[in-house]
Design an enzyme around this catalytic site. Structure first.
Site, PDB file in Angstrom:
ATOM      1  N   CYS A  70      50.725 -27.019 -21.981  1.00  0.00           N
ATOM      2  CA  CYS A  70      51.195 -25.880 -21.197  1.00  0.00           C
ATOM      3  C   CYS A  70      52.154 -26.298 -20.080  1.00  0.00           C
ATOM      4  CB  CYS A  70      50.008 -25.131 -20.602  1.00  0.00           C
ATOM      5  SG  CYS A  70      49.123 -26.093 -19.368  1.00  0.00           S
ATOM      6  N   ALA A 110      50.865 -28.646 -17.459  1.00  0.00           N
ATOM      7  CA  ALA A 110      50.836 -30.026 -17.951  1.00  0.00           C
ATOM      8  C   ALA A 110      52.209 -30.669 -17.839  1.00  0.00           C
ATOM      9  CB  ALA A 110      50.347 -30.065 -19.399  1.00  0.00           C
ATOM     10  N   ARG A 122      47.430 -39.893 -18.296  1.00  0.00           N
ATOM     11  CA  ARG A 122      48.738 -40.175 -18.905  1.00  0.00           C
ATOM     12  C   ARG A 122      49.190 -41.630 -18.784  1.00  0.00           C
ATOM     13  NH1 ARG A 122      52.870 -37.264 -20.919  1.00  0.00           N
ATOM     14  NH2 ARG A 122      54.350 -38.469 -19.718  1.00  0.00           N
ATOM     15  N   HIS A 131      58.518 -28.728 -16.854  1.00  0.00           N
ATOM     16  CA  HIS A 131      59.508 -29.744 -16.465  1.00  0.00           C
ATOM     17  C   HIS A 131      60.583 -29.102 -15.604  1.00  0.00           C
ATOM     18  CE1 HIS A 131      58.497 -31.485 -20.687  1.00  0.00           C
ATOM     19  NE2 HIS A 131      57.619 -31.914 -19.798  1.00  0.00           N
TER      20      HIS A 131
END
Lengths: 556, 458
Positions: free
Chosen positions: A63, A66, A97, A197
Site C-alpha cells: 500500500c 508502505a 526491509r 513514493h
C-alpha cells in the site's frame, strides 16, 4: 541463446488469460504482453500499468503507507518516524526491509531499531486522534531529542479527518528546534506502494531539501537517488565513490541522515537508481535548483562501470576520468575471475523476475553477465514509463487514483537556481550517449520475445512455472515459499534472502556466487524421494505376507 | 539502541517498540486453520500484504490470502462492490471450500456490513452450492492480534456449530495462538485418552508442509467444516488460553450447550498438569502411562540441571496466554522473574499476575505492565539487570545491547528455526523450553568463563 524456441509464449499468454472470468481477462490482457518491438520504429509494445488490482486476486502489492514510510523514508536514520494509526502498520514496517545504516559517530542519532506509533484505539477513532498525536510528539521529543520528526498517516486517520499537517505545524511552532512534517500516505491512496513514493518525495522536497546551504567539500558532488541500502548496497557504492574521488552529498535514502538531505541541493549531479520511487525528486530538483539527473544503475559489474563512466563524462575532468578507469580496471579483474569461474555453471539457464520497481529491470544485467536469460519479468508497482521509457509520459492518461496524489508546482528558486550544464555540454554528452532527464525503460533493454507482466499474481506465476520451469524465480517474501514448493530455487530481491550486498563490483561477485549456489544446489535433486524412482518393493517379508494372505483367502 | 536510557520518562501516548500487533493478522492465521479456506482481508491491500509477509517470515511457508484491494473510491463509497467482486473471483479462480472474511481498520471505520454483503453475494449466486463465506469483525484499533485470532475462532462457532441432542464421544479443543507443531502436540496428547478430537483451528498440515515439488494452494491440513458442525455434539470443550480461545469455547457452550472449560495454554509443567487432568476428568479415562512418563522426564531434567536455573533473573515479553503459564513455569523452576510486559491492555491480566506471584513467589514483586512495550522493558532492564530475556524476535535488540542471552518464545519469531517443527506445549514442549533456556545459559558460560574455569562436563 538456445533452447528458448521451445516455449510458445503466445500460447502461454493465452493460457494465462483463458481461465479468468471474461471481465478480468479483458483487463489482464493489457497487462500481459510479449516484448515484440515495432520493426519500423523500434519501440516496445504498449503495456497497461499502475492500475487497480482486481479484488480477490492474490496480488504481490502493498500500500501507499508502505511506499512512503517503508520504502522512501524508512532508511533515514535520524528522522524520528511516528506512525499515526492503530498498532499494526508501525509494527509491520519495523526493521523488515533490511535497510542498513551506519552513523558516523557514536553520538549520532539512529532511530532505525525503534518503532514509534500512536497506537490508536477505538476512543480516538470516534473522537479524533490529533490530541494523542500532539502528546506523542511531545513524549518523543522529551525522550529522544530528535532533529526531525516525520508523521505517517494510516487508513483510518484519513477517514476520521485528523489534520496531521496542522498538528505538525503547531508542534513545530512549539518546538522550533525540531523539523516536524507529515505525510498523508493513507494505505488506500493510489493503487500500490507507488503513491506513497510520490507523497514521500513531495514532502521531503518541500520540508527538508534546501534547508542548509553549507556546501560539502569536494570537487565532484553528486546525490544518489533511489538507493535504499538493502543488505549494504549503499555501503558498496559509497566505497566506490570514495575510491574514485566522487563526493556523495546525500542518498535518498539508504544510509542517509537528515543533515545530508537538507543540503542535497548543493550537489551538481543527481544519479537516479530506482526511477519509480524517486523520479519526482530528481525532476523537482532540476526545476528548482538546476541540478540535472542521469539514470544510472549500480547492479551488475558492467552497469556499474558504465555508470561510473557517465559520472566522469559529466564532470569531464581528466584526473577523475583517469581515476575512474583505474578503479574499474582494478575492480573488474576480480569480478572477471569469479565470473569466468561461475559462468560455465550458470550459462543457458533461465530466470524470471517479478520485483518492485527497477529491480526487475536492473537484475537482468546481472543475470546476463552469468549467461542467463530473463524470459519473463514485470514490476509490482511501476508505471508505463518504467516499462516503455519516459517518452510515453505525455501519453499516460491520468486516472482518478493518480489524480488524488498531489503534483507540486515547482519553479526556479530565485536565489539557489544555478544551471549545471550548458547547452553545448549537453549536446556533447548526448553524442556520447548520455542523455539528461531520461530513462529508456525496461522493455527496450529486455530481450525480444520475452514476457512482460505487470502486477503478477499467484495464479499467473503458477502457469509460468509449470510451462517454462525457470531455473530461478525472483520475487518477494510472500512468493518465496510458494515457488520453492514447486521445487525451484527462489531468490528474494527485496531483501536478498538476508545476504548481499549485490550492488557495485563486490556486490556482483556476491551475486554470481549466490546464483551459482542456488541454481546448482543439490537439494533440488533430492525433492523426489528415492523410492519413487525405483521399482516396486520385492522384499521377502512383503512376499511372505502376500502369500500368507493369499493362503488365508483360499482357505476361507 | 543508543537512545534507550535508564531514566524512565512517562509516556501515555507514544508506543515505542510494541510487543503486540493488530487484529487482522490473528484472524488471518486462525482462518488458515480451516481446511481449504481462503482468508480474505476486507480493506486496502497493504494490510493483506503486511500480514502475509509477517506470517510467511514466521512460518517460512506459503501464506495464501486475498484482499478487497480498496482504493480511495471504495473508502468513500463503501466496499460492497469490491467484496462482491472478490468473492466471485476467489471462487472462480482458486475454488476454496470456504472464504473467511475479516475486516480491517479501514472497512470498520467506514462501517461495511459484511453479513449483508455476503447475503447479497449469496442472493446473486456468487457463492457456489456447498461453499461457505463467513466473517469476523477485526478492527485494528481494538485489542491485539490475539483478539483477532479469538474473534475469527469464535466466528467458526457462530457460523458452523449446530446444536444437537446427540452427544458423541468427542472432545473439542480450541487452541490459542500457537504454532502448527503445538497444535499437533495438543491433538496427540488429547487423542491418547482414546476419544475423538475436534480441534479448531488447526494449522498443522497447512503451515508446516514439506517440499515435494508440487505446490498446493490448499494443503491437506486444517479443520473440516463438517467437524465444526459436529463440535456442537461433543462431551466437552477445552479452551486453551483465556484470551485467544476463551471466547470461542464459551460461545459454543452458549450456542450448543457443550460444557466448556477454559484453561491456561498447557505450557510448562503445572499448566500441562491441569490440561491433562481436565482431559482425564472429561473423558473419564485415567492419564495414560506414556503421558505420565513424559511428565516424569520434565521433572528429571529440572532436577538434573536445577543449579543452572535457580535464582536466575529473567525478563519476559509476550502475549498474555503465553505469559501466565510461562511465568508460572519459570517460578516453579525457582527462577527470579523480574520484568514482564505484554501489549494487551487489561486489568484482568494484572490481577492474575499478582495472584500468581502471591501463590508461587510471595516475596517477589516483578515490574509488570499491561499494556507495556519493549522500550519500557529495556529501561527496566537497564535499572535492574537480568540474566535472560524470553520473548519474540524483537527482544534480541535488548539482548545484544545489554549482553544478555535470549530465548525466542511467541510471535513473531523471524530469526530462528524450531518453532515451526517442535512444540513448546505439553510435557514434551516443557522439555524443549528447558532445553532452550539451559543451553542459552550453558553456552554463555562456555563463551565467557576464564580459561582456568573452562570445563568439559557441565
Amino acid at each position: 541463446m538456445e533452447g528458448l524456441e521451445r516455449f510458445d509464449l503466445e500460447k502461454i499468454r493465452e493460457e494465462i488469460l483463458e481461465r479468468y472470468p471474461a471481465k478480468v481477462a479483458r483487463k489482464r490482457a493489457k497487462q500481459v504482453v510479449i516484448n515484440r518491438k515495432d520493426p519500423e520504429t523500434g519501440t516496445p509494445p504498449e503495456i497497461v500499468a499502475n492500475v487497480r488490482t482486481i479484488p480477490g486476486i492474490l496480488t504481490m502489492r502493498g500500500c501507499c503507507y508502505a511506499g512512503c514510510k517503508g520504502v522512501v523514508l524508512g532508511p533515514t536514520r535520524d528522522i524520528l518516524q511516528i506512525t499515526h494509526g492503530p498498532i499494526g502498520c508501525g509494527f509491520y514496517s519495523w526493521l523488515t526491509r533490511r535497510n542498513q545504516t551506519k552513523p558516523r559517530t557514536e553520538e549520532d542519532q539512529n532511530f532505525l531499531p525503534y518503532a514509534f506509533t500512536t497506537d490508536l484505539t477505538e476512543n480516538e477513532i470516534i473522537f479524533g486522534g490529533e490530541k494523542k498525536l500532539k502528546a506523542a510528539i511531545e513524549e518523543a521529543i522529551a525522550a529522544f531529542h530528535p532533529k526531525a520528526i516525520g508523521i505517517f498517516a494510516t487508513c483510518p486517520v484519513g477517514l476520521i479527518g485528523d489534520d496531521i499537517h496542522a498538528v505538525a505545524k503547531e508542534m513545530e511552532e512549539k518546538y522550533p528546534e525540531v523539523n516536524i512534517f507529515a505525510f498523508s500516505c493513507e494505505g488506500y491512496k493510489g493503487v500500490s506502494q507507488s503513491a506513497g513514493h510520490h507523497i514521500a518525495n513531495n514532502k521531503l522536497f518541500t520540508d527538508v531539501v534546501g534547508l542548509n546551504d553549507e556546501v560539502k567539500e569536494g570537487r565532484f558532488k553528486v546525490n544518489l537517488l533511489g538507493e535504499y541500502n538493502i543488505g549494504g548496497d549503499a555501503f558498496e557504492v559509497e566505497r566506490l565513490f570514495e575510491r574514485c574521488g566522487i563526493t556523495l552529498v546525500s542518498t535518498f535514502s539508504g544510509n542517509s541522515c537528515y543533515e545530508d538531505l537538507t543540503r542535497a541541493h548543493t550537489a551538481d549531479l543527481n544519479l537516479v537508481m530506482c526511477h519509480r520511487s524517486i523520479n519526482y525528486m530528481a525532476e523537482m530538483m532540476e526545476k528548482k535548483y538546476g541540478i540535472p539527473w542521469v539514470k544510472i544503475n549500480f547492479l551488475g559489474a558492467a552497469a556499474t562501470a558504465k555508470s561510473l563512466r557517465r559520472i566522469a563524462a559529466f564532470f569531464d575532468d581528466p584526473e577523475l576520468t583517469a581515476r575512474v578507469e583505474e578503479v574499474i580496471s582494478e575492480e573488474m579483474a576480480e569480478v572477471e575471475k569469479v565470473r569466468e569461474e561461475v559462468y560455465p555453471r550458470t550459462e543457458g539457464k533461465i530466470a524470471m523476475l517479478f520485483v518492485g520497481g527497477s529491480r526487475a529491470h536492473h537484475y537482468q544485467a546481472l543475470f546476463e553477465e552469468l549467461g542467463m536469460r530473463t524470459v519473463a519479468a514485470g514490476y509490482e508497482f511501476a508505471h508505463r514509463d518504467d516499462y516503455e521509457g519516459r517518452r510515453v509520459l505525455p501519453y499516460i492518461k491520468i486516472d482518478a487514483d493518480s489524480r488524488n496524489i498531489e503534483e507540486l508546482e515547482v519553479g526556479p528558486d530565485p536565489v539557489r537556481y544555478r544551471p549545471r550544464v550548458t547547452q553545448e555540454q549537453a549536446e556533447k554528452l548526448k553524442a556520447l550517449g548520455i542523455e539528461f532527464m531520461d530513462y529508456r525503460g525496461m522493455m527496450p533493454e529486455m530481450d525480444e520475445e520475452s514476457l512482460v507482466i505487470d502486477d503478477l499474481n499467484a495464479y499467473e506465476a503458477e502457469v509460468l512455472i509449470e510451462r517454462i520451469r525457470p531455473h530461478i524465480f525472483c520475487a518477494g517474501i510472500k512468493e518465496k515459499y510458494v515457488i520453492q514448493k514447486f521445487g525451484l530455487p527462489m531468490k528474494q530481491l527485496h531483501n536478498y534472502d538476508y545476504s548481499g550486498p549485490y550492488a557495485g563490483f563486490k556486490g556482483a561477485i556476491n551475486f554470481y556466487r549466490e546464483i551459482d549456489r542456488m541454481v546448482n544446489s543439490r537439494i533440488w535433486q533430492m525433492v523426489c524421494p528415492p523410492w519413487e524412482k525405483t521399482a516396486p518393493l520385492e522384499g521377502a517379508y512383503v512376499k511372505e505376507r502376500e502369500e500368507e494372505s493369499y493362503a488365508h483367502a483360499t482357505h476361507d | 539502541m543508543r537512545h534507550t536510557t535508564e531514566k524512565i520518562v512517562e509516556r501515555k501516548n507514544l508506543v515505542v517498540n510494541p510487543v503486540k500487533t493488530c487484529q487482522p493478522i490473528g484472524a488471518m492465521y486462525a482462518a488458515l486453520g480451516i481446511h481449504r479456506c481462503m482468508p480474505h482481508s476486507h480493506g486496502s491491500q497493504g494490510c493483506c500484504a503486511y500480514h502475509r509477509s509477517m506470517l510467511t517470515r514466521h512460518y517460512k511457508e506459503p501464506v495464501m490470502a486475498t484482499t478487497s484491494s480498496f482504493t480511495e473510491g471504495a473508502s468513500v463509497f463503501g466496499g460492497m462492490g469490491n467484496l462482491m467482486d472478490a468473492i466471485a473471483n476467489i471462487f472462480s479462480l482458486y475454488d476454496p471450500d470456504v472464504i473467511a472474511v475479516h475486516t480491517t481498520c479501514l472497512s470498520e471505520t467506514i462501517g461495511d456490513d459484511i453479513p449483508q454483503i455476503v447475503k447479497k453475494a449469496k442472493d446473486n449466486g456468487l457463492i457456489p452450492r456447498g461453499k461457505h463465506v463467513f466473517h469476523a469483525n477485526t478492527p485494528s484499533y481494538v485489542g491485539t492480534h490475539i483478539t483477532g485470532y479469538a474473534s475469527m475462532v469464535k466466528a467458526m462457532v457462530d457460523y458452523f456449530a449446530v446444536p444437537s441432542r446427540k452427544r458423541s464421544d468427542q472432545i473439542n479443543l480450541v487452541p490459542g495462538f500457537v504454532d502448527p507443531p503445538d497444535m499437533e502436540e495438543l491433538r496427540r496428547i488429547s487423542s491418547s485418552f482414546g476419544v475423538a478430537v475436534v480441534m479448531f483451528p488447526d494449522t498443522s498440515g497447512v503451515l508446516n508442509t514439506g517440499l515435494t515439488g508440487a505446490f498446493k494452494m490448499f494443503p491437506r491440513g486444517g479443520t473440516r467444516v463438517s467437524e465444526l458442525v459436529t463440535a456442537g455434539e461433543a462431551i466437552a470443550t477445552l479452551g486453551l488460553g483465556r484470551f485467544a480461545a476463551g471466547p470461542a469455547a464459551r460461545a459454543l457452550d452458549a450456542k450448543c450447550g457443550v460444557p466448556c472449560e477454559v484453561l491456561d495454554l498447557p505450557l510448562g509443567l503445572a499448566a500441562t498438569d491441569r490440561f491433562v487432568m481436565a482431559l482425564s476428568r472429561h473423558t473419564g479415562v485415567p492419564v495414560p502411562e506414556d503421558i505420565a512418563e513424559e511428565r516424569a522426564r520434565v521433572v528429571d531434567l529440572v532436577a538434573d540441571m536445577h543449579q543452572y536455573l535457580y535464582g536466575k533473573r529473567v525478563a519476559v515479553a509476550g502475549d498474555p496466554d503465553h505469559l501466565f503459564p510461562l511465568v508460572e513455569f519459570l517460578l516453579d523452576l525457582e527462577m527470579d522473574v523480574r520484568h514482564i510486559v505484554t501489549g494487551m491492555q487489561s486489568k484482568k491480566i494484572e490481577r492474575r499476575m499478582e495472584e500468581l506471584f502471591r501463590e508461587k513467589a510471595p516475596d517477589k514483586r516483578p515490574n509488570f505492565a499491561a499494556p507495556g512495550d519493549l522500550f519500557l522493558l529495556h529501561q527496566w532492564i537497564k535499572n535492574d539487570p537480568v540474566d535472560l530475556i524470553i520473548g519474540n524476535t524483537h527482544t534480541k535488540y535488548i539482548a545484544r545491547d545489554e549482553n544478555i542471552p535470549s530465548v525466542r518464545v511467541g510471535f513473531p519469531i523471524l530469526d530462528r528455526v524450531g518453532h515451526q517443527y517442535f512444540p513448546i506445549v505439553g510435557y514434551r514442549g516443557a522439555v524443549r523450553l528447558l532445553e532452550m533456556i539451559l543451553n542459552a545459559f550453558l553456552e554463555r558460560v562456555d563463551a565467557t568463563v576464564p580459561e582456568e574455569s573452562f570445563e568439559l562436563v557441565m
